[in-house]
Design a protein around this motif. Structure first.
Motif, PDB file in Angstrom:
ATOM      1  N   ASN A   1      -3.150 -14.294 -12.150  1.00 38.95           N
ATOM      2  CA  ASN A   1      -3.322 -13.387 -11.857  1.00 38.95           C
ATOM      3  C   ASN A   1      -2.507 -12.590 -10.597  1.00 38.95           C
ATOM      4  O   ASN A   1      -2.496 -11.561  -9.801  1.00 38.95           O
ATOM      5  N   SER A   2      -1.448 -13.556 -10.594  1.00 37.02           N
ATOM      6  CA  SER A   2       0.063 -12.438  -9.761  1.00 37.02           C
ATOM      7  C   SER A   2       0.377 -11.936 -10.023  1.00 37.02           C
ATOM      8  O   SER A   2       1.473 -12.967 -11.599  1.00 37.02           O
ATOM      9  N   TYR A   3       1.681 -11.371 -10.016  1.00 35.56           N
ATOM     10  CA  TYR A   3       2.328 -11.071 -10.413  1.00 35.56           C
ATOM     11  C   TYR A   3       3.578  -9.830  -9.392  1.00 35.56           C
ATOM     12  O   TYR A   3       3.424  -9.794  -8.064  1.00 35.56           O
ATOM     13  N   ILE A   4       5.211  -9.512 -10.327  1.00 36.10           N
ATOM     14  CA  ILE A   4       5.330  -8.424  -8.688  1.00 36.10           C
ATOM     15  C   ILE A   4       5.506  -7.599 -10.213  1.00 36.10           C
ATOM     16  O   ILE A   4       6.726  -7.632 -11.068  1.00 36.10           O
ATOM     17  N   LYS A   5       5.721  -6.375  -9.473  1.00 36.05           N
ATOM     18  CA  LYS A   5       6.105  -5.276 -10.331  1.00 36.05           C
ATOM     19  C   LYS A   5       7.043  -4.677  -9.982  1.00 36.05           C
ATOM     20  O   LYS A   5       6.982  -4.623  -8.550  1.00 36.05           O
ATOM     21  N   ILE A   6       7.890  -3.616 -10.365  1.00 34.24           N
ATOM     22  CA  ILE A   6       9.143  -2.535 -10.054  1.00 34.24           C
ATOM     23  C   ILE A   6       9.199  -1.156 -10.656  1.00 34.24           C
ATOM     24  O   ILE A   6       8.791  -1.052 -11.310  1.00 34.24           O
ATOM     25  N   TYR A   7       9.349  -0.782  -9.509  1.00 35.49           N
ATOM     26  CA  TYR A   7       9.721   0.711  -9.409  1.00 35.49           C
ATOM     27  C   TYR A   7      10.897   0.952  -9.237  1.00 35.49           C
ATOM     28  O   TYR A   7      11.751   0.495  -7.993  1.00 35.49           O
ATOM     29  N   LYS A   8      11.737   2.491  -9.920  1.00 37.47           N
ATOM     30  CA  LYS A   8      12.107   2.896  -9.177  1.00 37.47           C
ATOM     31  C   LYS A   8      12.693   4.452  -9.433  1.00 37.47           C
ATOM     32  O   LYS A   8      11.941   4.599 -10.268  1.00 37.47           O
ATOM     33  N   ASN A   9      12.830   4.663  -8.716  1.00 43.80           N
ATOM     34  CA  ASN A   9      12.448   6.184  -8.046  1.00 43.80           C
ATOM     35  C   ASN A   9      11.126   6.859  -8.357  1.00 43.80           C
ATOM     36  O   ASN A   9      10.989   7.837  -8.545  1.00 43.80           O
ATOM     37  N   GLY A  10       9.928   6.125  -7.487  1.00 40.58           N
ATOM     38  CA  GLY A  10       8.236   6.091  -8.071  1.00 40.58           C
ATOM     39  C   GLY A  10       8.566   6.074  -9.650  1.00 40.58           C
ATOM     40  O   GLY A  10       7.366   6.000 -10.141  1.00 40.58           O
ATOM     41  N   GLN A  11       8.742   5.435 -10.315  1.00 41.96           N
ATOM     42  CA  GLN A  11       8.498   5.444 -11.835  1.00 41.96           C
ATOM     43  C   GLN A  11       8.743   3.644 -12.081  1.00 41.96           C
ATOM     44  O   GLN A  11       9.376   2.874 -11.360  1.00 41.96           O
ATOM     45  N   LEU A  12       7.734   3.867 -12.514  1.00 40.54           N
ATOM     46  CA  LEU A  12       7.200   1.704 -12.904  1.00 40.54           C
ATOM     47  C   LEU A  12       8.757   0.950 -13.764  1.00 40.54           C
ATOM     48  O   LEU A  12       8.299   2.172 -15.487  1.00 40.54           O
TER      49      LEU A  12
ATOM     50  N   THR B   1       3.750   5.516   5.478  1.00 38.86           N
ATOM     51  CA  THR B   1       4.821   6.588   4.830  1.00 38.86           C
ATOM     52  C   THR B   1       5.929   5.903   3.438  1.00 38.86           C
ATOM     53  O   THR B   1       6.957   5.869   4.178  1.00 38.86           O
ATOM     54  N   PHE B   2       5.780   6.542   2.572  1.00 35.48           N
ATOM     55  CA  PHE B   2       6.527   5.980   1.209  1.00 35.48           C
ATOM     56  C   PHE B   2       7.495   7.100   1.008  1.00 35.48           C
ATOM     57  O   PHE B   2       7.384   8.347   1.110  1.00 35.48           O
ATOM     58  N   TRP B   3       8.665   6.519   1.073  1.00 34.91           N
ATOM     59  CA  TRP B   3       9.118   7.949  -0.268  1.00 34.91           C
ATOM     60  C   TRP B   3       9.409   8.122  -1.733  1.00 34.91           C
ATOM     61  O   TRP B   3       8.507   9.704  -1.519  1.00 34.91           O
ATOM     62  N   TYR B   4       8.456   7.278  -1.986  1.00 34.31           N
ATOM     63  CA  TYR B   4       8.025   7.210  -3.210  1.00 34.31           C
ATOM     64  C   TYR B   4       6.918   6.357  -3.444  1.00 34.31           C
ATOM     65  O   TYR B   4       6.605   5.558  -4.070  1.00 34.31           O
ATOM     66  N   PRO B   5       5.887   6.965  -3.009  1.00 32.71           N
ATOM     67  CA  PRO B   5       4.188   6.095  -2.976  1.00 32.71           C
ATOM     68  C   PRO B   5       4.174   5.255  -4.427  1.00 32.71           C
ATOM     69  O   PRO B   5       4.664   6.308  -5.822  1.00 32.71           O
ATOM     70  N   PRO B   6       3.468   4.170  -5.214  1.00 30.23           N
ATOM     71  CA  PRO B   6       3.576   4.206  -6.852  1.00 30.23           C
ATOM     72  C   PRO B   6       2.208   5.427  -7.255  1.00 30.23           C
ATOM     73  O   PRO B   6       1.280   6.165  -6.198  1.00 30.23           O
ATOM     74  N   PRO B   7       2.999   5.380  -8.437  1.00 24.87           N
ATOM     75  CA  PRO B   7       1.423   7.039  -8.674  1.00 24.87           C
ATOM     76  C   PRO B   7       0.353   6.294  -9.002  1.00 24.87           C
ATOM     77  O   PRO B   7      -0.086   4.904  -8.943  1.00 24.87           O
ATOM     78  N   GLY B   8      -0.332   7.527  -8.392  1.00 30.57           N
ATOM     79  CA  GLY B   8      -1.932   6.967  -7.917  1.00 30.57           C
ATOM     80  C   GLY B   8      -1.897   7.304  -6.820  1.00 30.57           C
ATOM     81  O   GLY B   8      -3.331   7.602  -6.440  1.00 30.57           O
ATOM     82  N   SER B   9      -1.219   7.576  -6.123  1.00 30.08           N
ATOM     83  CA  SER B   9      -1.036   7.465  -4.318  1.00 30.08           C
ATOM     84  C   SER B   9      -1.621   8.538  -4.210  1.00 30.08           C
ATOM     85  O   SER B   9      -1.281   9.846  -4.255  1.00 30.08           O
ATOM     86  N   LEU B  10      -2.767   8.172  -3.023  1.00 27.09           N
ATOM     87  CA  LEU B  10      -3.215   9.964  -2.598  1.00 27.09           C
ATOM     88  C   LEU B  10      -4.345   9.181  -1.222  1.00 27.09           C
ATOM     89  O   LEU B  10      -4.489   8.389  -1.632  1.00 27.09           O
ATOM     90  N   ASP B  11      -4.234  10.524  -0.220  1.00 28.26           N
ATOM     91  CA  ASP B  11      -5.105  10.446   0.672  1.00 28.26           C
ATOM     92  C   ASP B  11      -6.183  10.600   0.968  1.00 28.26           C
ATOM     93  O   ASP B  11      -6.608  11.606   1.214  1.00 28.26           O
ATOM     94  N   LEU B  12      -7.269   9.872  -0.142  1.00 27.37           N
ATOM     95  CA  LEU B  12      -8.697   9.879  -0.187  1.00 27.37           C
ATOM     96  C   LEU B  12      -9.142  10.447   1.214  1.00 27.37           C
ATOM     97  O   LEU B  12     -10.253  11.157   1.244  1.00 27.37           O
ATOM     98  N   ASP B  13      -8.999   8.974   2.252  1.00 23.31           N
ATOM     99  CA  ASP B  13      -9.495   9.306   3.392  1.00 23.31           C
ATOM    100  C   ASP B  13      -9.572  10.670   4.507  1.00 23.31           C
ATOM    101  O   ASP B  13      -9.835   9.913   5.807  1.00 23.31           O
TER     102      ASP B  13
END
Length: 588
Positions: free
Chosen positions: A418-429, A483-495
């Motif tokens: 269950n280990s992996y590395i995902k790559i995003y470009k300008n916020g897009q997976l 604080t990110f330039w392009y947080p991954p999709p689904g990033s919210l400040d819930l707390d």
């Protein structure tokens, strides 16, 4: 002619029977208490002991004397020689059972207690610290080198760093400071200089690299050079970003691609070479800016969709997921069972890692560091990178069983489930670039073979480090959060704490809300948060080592400021004293 009548007949000459000379001494009865009547240099002043048996009367039968043959046999028999002990053994045994007034011809040996536990770090007797050792650790000296225009029009000032040590030649260095609260550790503990927080490590970079004073921008005018961050991830999900400030650009006139340099980003272990790009060996995973290819063991493979590349101004996000350390240890110890352990992984038990740090303070110019033997490459992973063209059966290729997997017979070739590395470009997976990452906990990782190196020890610095490589003018800026330039999709400040909380999405419009709190390992967190955890782990490990040494000293604090404490000279596990801490010299 004469006749033989008058010739006398030959007769055999008689042989007389052997007669024992009267002057030959007869063998007497063997007695244990016999002593010669006259002393000699080999037997001075013999103590004549009275005979155990009283003299026998004439009426009692005398013991029969032994025959001459028995004497000859006994004369040929040699007494058994006792093996002489060495001088060190005689000195170590001397004094055993002697009283307080007994005198000795050799110096008193050092009394050695029971050896410390194998889980205890090695201990060295050091000279008392200097007053300057109690001062706050200082960072490198920054000398302006050149300026580079950023894609947004701003100017980036790069500096040449000096007056600091580099992690090379299989040694790893960490800043330390003398602290009066740690007398059993000879007053030295780990510390951090400015700038604080997660950034590119000034010590964990290759030479001829230029950075800014915050440790966020990096470049070089040489061939490929790499640098690691000052943070290692060991379990859970983590995210960081890298912006290409100088790289490939596309000319809008004729479509030709121009380049200001090249950049690669990824993750690297401690064994990865810093004089090569990320993805060069089996200890790192990288993404190329050219065609967006993924690279591992110097084998580039297409990853980005056709037409997609990494150019100046692009922001590349990297997310890594690693299983819990509990499952990781099962894998490297050969105890992993996928039918059971993957189910238990949903709710892992809290189990602290056994951190053993073998290190010693050294001086380098105006700094003082903790020096430790770093982890080194293994033959198995080198063979994996460069396999033999002829297999075991003489055919081209290798056996399927030699492919890295969680249950491989070689620990360094075991992978993490269950280990992996995902790559995003300008916020897009862009996708999942790598899965089943290689394990790094001992015995999968081994230190450089030399004096003082112990295998099977985890010093707490093992893990996957954010890494970046630059080539001939290529430049990049790292962002470890929160604080990110392009947080991954689904990033919210819930707390509502100002930081980005990252959650998974069921679809584009629906956020997955669990009835029970999600596990901490399932939450995507910024590498900056991991830096805070790492500082806490270092403090706890320093306290544990101090208590361990304190117990070895008999549960008492010893004043070593004068260097004349008698107990300190005989404490188990302490190397001989030095007049001064070792001075390190490094060539550029």
């Amino acid at each position: 002619m004469a006749t033989d009548v008058n010739i006398p007949k030959r007769q055999i000459t008689p042989i007389p029977a052997p007669v024992v000379p009267i002057s030959a001494p007869q063998k007497r009865s063997l007695e244990d208490d016999h002593a010669p009547p006259v002393s000699s240099p080999l037997n001075p002043n013999p103590d004549v002991k009275p005979s155990k048996n009283p003299p026998q009367s004439q009426s009692q039968p005398q013991p029969q004397s032994q025959s001459h043959d028995d004497l000859a046999v006994m004369a040929r028999e040699k007494p058994t020689r006792n093996k002489k002990e060495t001088q060190k053994k005689r000195e170590s045994k001397a004094g055993v059972g002697l009283g307080a007034d007994s005198s000795r011809a050799t110096p008193d040996p050092k009394v050695k207690d029971l050896p410390p536990n194998e889980s205890s770090p090695l201990r060295y007797k050091l000279a008392p610290p200097k007053p300057s050792d109690f001062e706050t650790a200082r960072g490198p000296v920054f000398t302006p080198h050149h300026e580079v225009p950023a894609p947004d029009g701003s100017i980036i000032q790069f500096y040449e760093t000096s007056e600091h040590v580099y992690n090379k030649k299989s040694f790893h260095y960490l800043h330390c400071i003398a602290d009066p609260a740690f007398p059993s550790s000879f007053y030295y503990r780990q510390t951090e200089p400015e700038p604080f927080g997660a950034h590119i490590s000034f010590e964990d970079t290759a030479t001829h690299m230029y950075l800014d004073q915050s440790g966020r921008h990096i470049t070089t005018d040489k061939g490929f050079r790499s640098a690691r961050a000052n943070v290692a991830v060991r379990q859970g999900r983590w995210y960081w970003e890298c912006k290409i400030t100088r790289g490939t650009i596309k000319n809008s006139g004729d479509g030709n691609i121009e380049s200001h340099g090249h950049v690669r980003v990824g993750f690297a272990r401690r064994e990865a070479s810093l004089d090569a790009p990320v993805g060069f060996d089996a200890y790192s995973y990288g993404i190329r800016d050219v065609q967006g290819q993924k690279v591992h063991m110097s084998r580039p493979k297409d990853f980005f969709p056709p037409g997609e590349e990494i150019r100046e101004g692009d922001v590349i996000g990297l997310e890594i997921q690693l299983p819990s350390e509990q499952l990781h240890r099962k894998v490297v110890q050969g105890q992993y069972n996928p039918a059971v352990d993957l189910i238990d992984e949903d709710e892992p038990t809290v189990e602290a890692a056994n951190i053993v740090r073998d290190r010693i303070p050294i001086r380098f110019k105006q700094h003082i560091y903790l020096e430790k033997i770093d982890y080194h490459t293994t033959k198995e992973l080198e063979d994996l990178m460069n396999p033999s063209p002829v297999g075991p059966s003489g055919t081209i290729g290798s056996r399927p069983g030699d492919t890295p997997n969680p249950n491989h017979q070689v620990p360094s070739l075991r992978t993490l489930p269950n280990s992996y590395i995902k790559i995003y470009k300008n916020g897009q997976l862009m996708g999942t670039a790598f899965t089943d990452l290689l394990a790094f906990l001992p015995p999968a990782s081994k230190p450089q073979a030399q004096v003082g190196a112990r295998e099977g020890m985890d010093d707490g610095m093992l893990g996957y480090y954010p890494a970046i490589s630059v080539f001939r003018g290529g430049a990049a800026e790292v962002n470890f959060g929160p604080t990110f330039w392009y947080p991954p999709p689904g990033s919210l400040d819930l707390d509502d704490d100002g930081d980005v909380d990252m959650v998974d999405l069921v679809d584009v419009d629906t956020v997955q809300v669990a009835s029970a709190p999600a596990r901490k390992l399932d939450k995507v967190r910024s590498v900056a948060e991991r830096y805070d955890e790492q500082i806490v782990e270092d403090i706890v490990a320093d306290v544990v080592d101090e208590v361990d040494f304190w117990m070895q000293d008999g549960a008492r604090v010893i004043d070593r400021t004068g260097g004349r404490d008698a107990k300190a000279e005989t404490t188990a596990g302490i190397a001989p004293a030095r007049e001064e801490i070792k001075e390190l010299v490094q060539d550029d």
